[in-house]
Write a protein that holds these residues in place. Structure first.
Motif, short mmCIF file in Angstrom:
data_model
loop_
_atom_site.label_atom_id
_atom_site.label_comp_id
_atom_site.label_asym_id
_atom_site.label_seq_id
_atom_site.Cartn_x
_atom_site.Cartn_y
_atom_site.Cartn_z
N ALA A 1 77.37 77.94 -24.75
CA ALA A 1 76.27 78.22 -25.67
C ALA A 1 76.61 79.38 -26.60
N GLY A 2 76.39 79.16 -27.88
CA GLY A 2 76.63 80.20 -28.88
C GLY A 2 78.07 80.37 -29.30
N ARG A 3 78.98 79.55 -28.78
CA ARG A 3 80.40 79.64 -29.13
C ARG A 3 80.85 78.40 -29.88
N ASP A 4 81.70 78.61 -30.87
CA ASP A 4 82.24 77.51 -31.67
C ASP A 4 83.53 77.00 -31.05
N PHE A 5 84.01 75.87 -31.55
CA PHE A 5 85.37 75.44 -31.25
C PHE A 5 86.19 75.60 -32.53
N HIS A 6 87.49 75.66 -32.37
CA HIS A 6 88.39 75.90 -33.50
C HIS A 6 89.33 74.73 -33.63
N LEU A 7 89.54 74.26 -34.86
CA LEU A 7 90.47 73.17 -35.15
C LEU A 7 91.57 73.68 -36.05
N ASP B 1 92.44 74.84 -41.13
CA ASP B 1 92.13 75.76 -40.04
C ASP B 1 90.66 76.16 -40.18
N MET B 2 89.81 75.77 -39.20
CA MET B 2 88.38 76.06 -39.35
C MET B 2 87.68 76.05 -38.00
N ARG B 3 86.60 76.82 -37.91
CA ARG B 3 85.72 76.80 -36.74
C ARG B 3 84.54 75.89 -37.02
N PHE B 4 84.05 75.26 -35.97
CA PHE B 4 82.91 74.35 -36.07
C PHE B 4 81.93 74.64 -34.94
N THR B 5 80.66 74.36 -35.18
CA THR B 5 79.68 74.52 -34.11
C THR B 5 80.01 73.54 -33.00
N SER B 6 79.81 73.96 -31.79
CA SER B 6 80.14 73.14 -30.63
C SER B 6 79.00 72.15 -30.36
N THR B 7 78.83 71.24 -31.30
CA THR B 7 77.79 70.21 -31.25
C THR B 7 78.40 68.89 -31.70
#
Length: 165
Positions: free
Chosen positions: A81-87, A27-33
């Motif tokens: 912009a400025g928001r991560d995605f979560h897996l 369970d982790m967040r990642f930069t939306s790139t």
């Protein structure tokens, strides 16, 4: 990092094929790139291997490919912009061991078509990601988040049907 992401399937049940691990989850967040999507794919592959689903097996490759497509879509179609995605990647019983991949982004107005309603990609340069997911996954779908803007796209891969190698 973990967060309380909305999910209609939040309960986790122990899986009998992984008694030494309890209910395996990542369970982790990642930069939306694109770099964030690559990192999510690589860390998922490492985690699956640690859970006893080794590199090179049909199950490992399918789950990693599904994860790669869903995270790439979160970057391409769900980027804010400025928001991560979560897996969230976990193994659940449905009734046999099933890998469940959930990718959450914060862009709620761009939603995928419902399963079974995907247009053919033809000779287009893109648009094949969800077709791959639909072809590999046992089932997939998406739902809107209720407590924050965005959506979660999920897929499940039955490891006994797909070949728990």
């Amino acid at each position: 990092m973990t967060s309380n992401i909305d999910s209609p399937h939040r309960t986790m049940q122990p899986t009998h094929n992984f008694p030494h691990l309890g209910t395996p989850s990542f369970d982790m967040r990642f930069t939306s790139t694109p770099r964030g999507a690559r990192l999510a794919r690589r860390l998922s592959a490492v985690r699956l291997d640690a859970w006893g689903l080794p590199y090179g097996t049909e199950t490992h490759e399918a789950v990693v490919l599904i994860t790669a497509e869903l995270t790439a879509n979160a970057v391409r179609h769900g980027h804010v912009a400025g928001r991560d995605f979560h897996l969230l990647l976990r193994v659940v019983e449905r009734p046999g061991p099933t890998a469940r991949i959930e990718v959450t982004d914060t862009r709620g107005e761009r939603v995928p078509p419902r399963p079974g309603k995907l247009p053919a990609a033809g000779l287009a340069d893109d648009g094949r990601g969800l077709l791959l997911v639909e072809g590999l996954a046992t089932r997939w779908g998406w739902y809107a988040r209720t407590r924050a803007p965005g959506k979660t796209v999920w897929a499940e891969y039955d490891m006994t049907v797909g070949g728990a190698d």
